[in-house]
Design an enzyme around this catalytic site. Structure first.
Site, mmCIF file in Angstrom:
data_model
loop_
_atom_site.group_PDB
_atom_site.id
_atom_site.type_symbol
_atom_site.label_atom_id
_atom_site.label_comp_id
_atom_site.label_asym_id
_atom_site.label_seq_id
_atom_site.Cartn_x
_atom_site.Cartn_y
_atom_site.Cartn_z
ATOM 1 N N ASN A 41 -41.894 -13.580 -13.503
ATOM 2 C CA ASN A 41 -40.610 -14.275 -13.422
ATOM 3 C C ASN A 41 -39.963 -14.024 -12.062
ATOM 4 O O ASN A 41 -40.088 -12.954 -11.467
ATOM 5 C CB ASN A 41 -39.672 -13.924 -14.580
ATOM 6 C CG ASN A 41 -39.448 -12.451 -14.802
ATOM 7 O OD1 ASN A 41 -40.302 -11.617 -14.511
ATOM 8 N ND2 ASN A 41 -38.290 -12.105 -15.325
ATOM 9 N N GLU B 11 -36.259 -14.554 -10.472
ATOM 10 C CA GLU B 11 -34.874 -14.899 -10.784
ATOM 11 C C GLU B 11 -34.107 -15.320 -9.526
ATOM 12 O O GLU B 11 -34.484 -14.988 -8.400
ATOM 13 C CB GLU B 11 -34.183 -13.703 -11.442
ATOM 14 C CG GLU B 11 -34.824 -13.384 -12.792
ATOM 15 C CD GLU B 11 -34.104 -12.304 -13.568
ATOM 16 O OE1 GLU B 11 -33.257 -11.589 -12.987
ATOM 17 O OE2 GLU B 11 -34.399 -12.182 -14.778
ATOM 18 N N GLU C 216 -44.507 -17.616 -17.153
ATOM 19 C CA GLU C 216 -45.534 -18.535 -17.654
ATOM 20 C C GLU C 216 -45.619 -19.781 -16.790
ATOM 21 O O GLU C 216 -46.709 -20.272 -16.457
ATOM 22 C CB GLU C 216 -45.202 -18.980 -19.094
ATOM 23 C CG GLU C 216 -45.160 -17.845 -20.101
ATOM 24 C CD GLU C 216 -43.779 -17.221 -20.250
ATOM 25 O OE1 GLU C 216 -43.044 -17.094 -19.238
ATOM 26 O OE2 GLU C 216 -43.441 -16.847 -21.381
ATOM 27 N N CYS D 247 -40.192 -18.693 -23.977
ATOM 28 C CA CYS D 247 -38.996 -19.497 -24.243
ATOM 29 C C CYS D 247 -39.414 -20.925 -24.598
ATOM 30 O O CYS D 247 -40.574 -21.334 -24.401
ATOM 31 C CB CYS D 247 -38.060 -19.470 -23.041
ATOM 32 S SG CYS D 247 -38.592 -20.530 -21.678
ATOM 33 N N CYS E 169 -40.992 -23.016 -21.749
ATOM 34 C CA CYS E 169 -42.377 -22.624 -21.454
ATOM 35 C C CYS E 169 -43.327 -23.102 -22.539
ATOM 36 O O CYS E 169 -44.453 -23.512 -22.247
ATOM 37 C CB CYS E 169 -42.487 -21.114 -21.265
ATOM 38 S SG CYS E 169 -41.755 -20.577 -19.706
HETATM 39 N N1 THU Z 1 -38.547 -14.960 -19.074
HETATM 40 C C1 THU Z 1 -39.841 -15.252 -18.776
HETATM 41 O O1 THU Z 1 -40.303 -15.050 -17.649
HETATM 42 N N2 THU Z 1 -40.593 -15.800 -19.746
HETATM 43 C C2 THU Z 1 -40.170 -16.052 -21.018
HETATM 44 O O2 THU Z 1 -40.894 -16.622 -21.802
HETATM 45 C C3 THU Z 1 -38.853 -15.587 -21.442
HETATM 46 C C4 THU Z 1 -37.931 -15.188 -20.358
HETATM 47 C C5 THU Z 1 -37.723 -14.352 -18.028
HETATM 48 C C6 THU Z 1 -36.650 -15.252 -17.489
HETATM 49 C C7 THU Z 1 -35.646 -14.250 -16.960
HETATM 50 O O3 THU Z 1 -36.043 -13.865 -15.655
HETATM 51 C C8 THU Z 1 -35.821 -13.037 -17.869
HETATM 52 O O4 THU Z 1 -37.063 -13.210 -18.519
HETATM 53 C C9 THU Z 1 -34.715 -12.866 -18.888
HETATM 54 O O5 THU Z 1 -34.494 -14.045 -19.582
#
Ligand code: THU
Length: 127
Positions: A40, A42, A53, A82, A85
């Protein structure tokens, strides 16, 4: 541990998550066995954050891969992909096994069709 799972755990270390402090690693396997990873990333404008993902799948597509056989996702406290994704996994991968790895090394496997029942997809876009 299998290479796909190991790759997801390792790339998680590279996550850029200064706002949530929730690091996620993902690895996708292509039909020729290549493993491509993502974490991830941000943004200070939170909504611009990219999930691990979709970073992995975007990198794989950019490298020319079109067919995927499995994915692994590593995170803590029962990471679960999520909704956005799940849609993109379905669009690009179809029905593949997704291994989810927790902090304690605990693993569960779910098919993407179970994670996203009754999906919207390109079959709905046909004229
Ligand atoms: N996040 C992911 O990378 N994948 C997911 O399936 C759920 C959430 C990340 C997004 C954000 O950077 C952090 O987790 C908290 O939501």
């Amino acid at each position: 541990m299998n290479p796909l799972t190991e790759a997801a755990i390792k790339v998680r270390e590279n996550a850029h998550a200064p706002y949530s402090n929730y690091k996620v690693g993902a690895a996708v396997q292509t039909d020729d066995g290549t493993i491509i990873t993502g974490c991830n990333v941000e943004s200070s404008s939170y909504g611009l954050t990219n999930c691990a993902e979709r970073v992995a799948l975007g990198a794989a597509v950019a490298r020319g891969y079109k067919s995927f056989t499995a994915m692994a996702i590593a995170g803590k406290n029962g990471i679960s992909p999520c909704g956005a994704c799940r849609q993109v996994i379905w669009d690009l991968c179809g029905d593949i096994p997704i291994t989810i790895i927790g902090d304690a090394g605990d693993k569960t496997v779910h098919m993407s069709s179970v994670l996203l029942p009754q999906p919207f997809d390109n079959s709905h876009l046909k004229q």
